[in-house]
Design a protein around this motif. Structure first.
Motif, PDB file in Angstrom:
ATOM      1  N   TYR A   1       0.813  -1.217   0.000  1.00 34.64           N
ATOM      2  CA  TYR A   1       0.000   0.000   0.000  1.00 34.64           C
ATOM      3  C   TYR A   1       0.850   1.273   0.000  1.00 34.64           C
ATOM      4  O   TYR A   1       0.344   2.360  -0.221  1.00 34.64           O
ATOM      5  N   LEU A   2       2.152   1.139   0.251  1.00 35.21           N
ATOM      6  CA  LEU A   2       3.013   2.325   0.332  1.00 35.21           C
ATOM      7  C   LEU A   2       3.285   2.888  -1.067  1.00 35.21           C
ATOM      8  O   LEU A   2       3.440   2.136  -2.031  1.00 35.21           O
ATOM      9  N   PRO A   3       3.394   4.226  -1.191  1.00 37.54           N
ATOM     10  CA  PRO A   3       3.554   4.838  -2.509  1.00 37.54           C
ATOM     11  C   PRO A   3       4.961   4.693  -3.096  1.00 37.54           C
ATOM     12  O   PRO A   3       5.132   4.759  -4.302  1.00 37.54           O
ATOM     13  N   PHE A   4       5.984   4.485  -2.257  1.00 36.44           N
ATOM     14  CA  PHE A   4       7.358   4.466  -2.751  1.00 36.44           C
ATOM     15  C   PHE A   4       7.884   3.037  -2.855  1.00 36.44           C
ATOM     16  O   PHE A   4       7.698   2.216  -1.955  1.00 36.44           O
ATOM     17  N   GLN A   5       8.568   2.751  -3.953  1.00 38.77           N
ATOM     18  CA  GLN A   5       9.093   1.407  -4.175  1.00 38.77           C
ATOM     19  C   GLN A   5      10.129   1.031  -3.118  1.00 38.77           C
ATOM     20  O   GLN A   5      10.155  -0.092  -2.638  1.00 38.77           O
ATOM     21  N   SER A   6      10.981   1.977  -2.738  1.00 31.70           N
ATOM     22  CA  SER A   6      12.008   1.681  -1.736  1.00 31.70           C
ATOM     23  C   SER A   6      11.382   1.293  -0.397  1.00 31.70           C
ATOM     24  O   SER A   6      11.880   0.403   0.299  1.00 31.70           O
ATOM     25  N   ALA A   7      10.276   1.918  -0.040  1.00 38.26           N
ATOM     26  CA  ALA A   7       9.584   1.577   1.203  1.00 38.26           C
ATOM     27  C   ALA A   7       8.901   0.221   1.098  1.00 38.26           C
ATOM     28  O   ALA A   7       8.869  -0.535   2.067  1.00 38.26           O
TER      29      ALA A   7
END
Length: 122
Positions: free
Chosen positions: A6-12
């Protein structure tokens, strides 16, 4: 595995926790301190087997380490500061600042490494 889709950033989303690696530095310093404290104070010396007592005292003698030793006398417990001068199967010759004492191994209760402030009294 934790779902981070659900997080917007790929790294996260792809983050992988290092678990104990992030605590390793803290653990090592604390563990080292605890180990050094464990070797400076031997409790319940009277409950140790005779061979262990002799081995420990031989190490103290070989290194000429200043120690604080608690000895059970008839009705009191006395503390002495000094070093081991001689050791045999049943007795210990202990050198203090003022005298040499013959102590039975069975009467020794605890052994501690003498601290710097205790060294002045040796």
């Amino acid at each position: 595995m934790i779902d981070r889709s659900y997080l917007p950033f790929q790294s996260a989303r792809e983050y992988q926790d290092r678990k104990m690696a992030k605590w390793l530095g803290f653990f090592l310093s604390e563990h080292t301190t605890a180990l050094s404290d464990a070797f400076t104070h031997i409790t319940f010396f009277s409950e140790m087997p005779l061979t262990e007592k002799i081995r420990l005292l031989e190490q103290v003698y070989a290194n000429q380490t200043a120690i604080k030793i608690s000895v059970k006398n008839q009705k009191t417990i006395d503390d002495y500061y000094g070093s081991v001068s001689d050791i045999d199967k049943n007795q210990l010759t202990f050198k203090t600042n003022t005298a040499y004492l013959k102590l039975d191994l069975d009467n020794i209760l605890t052994i501690k490494q003498a601290k710097e402030e205790d060294d002045e009294s040796i």
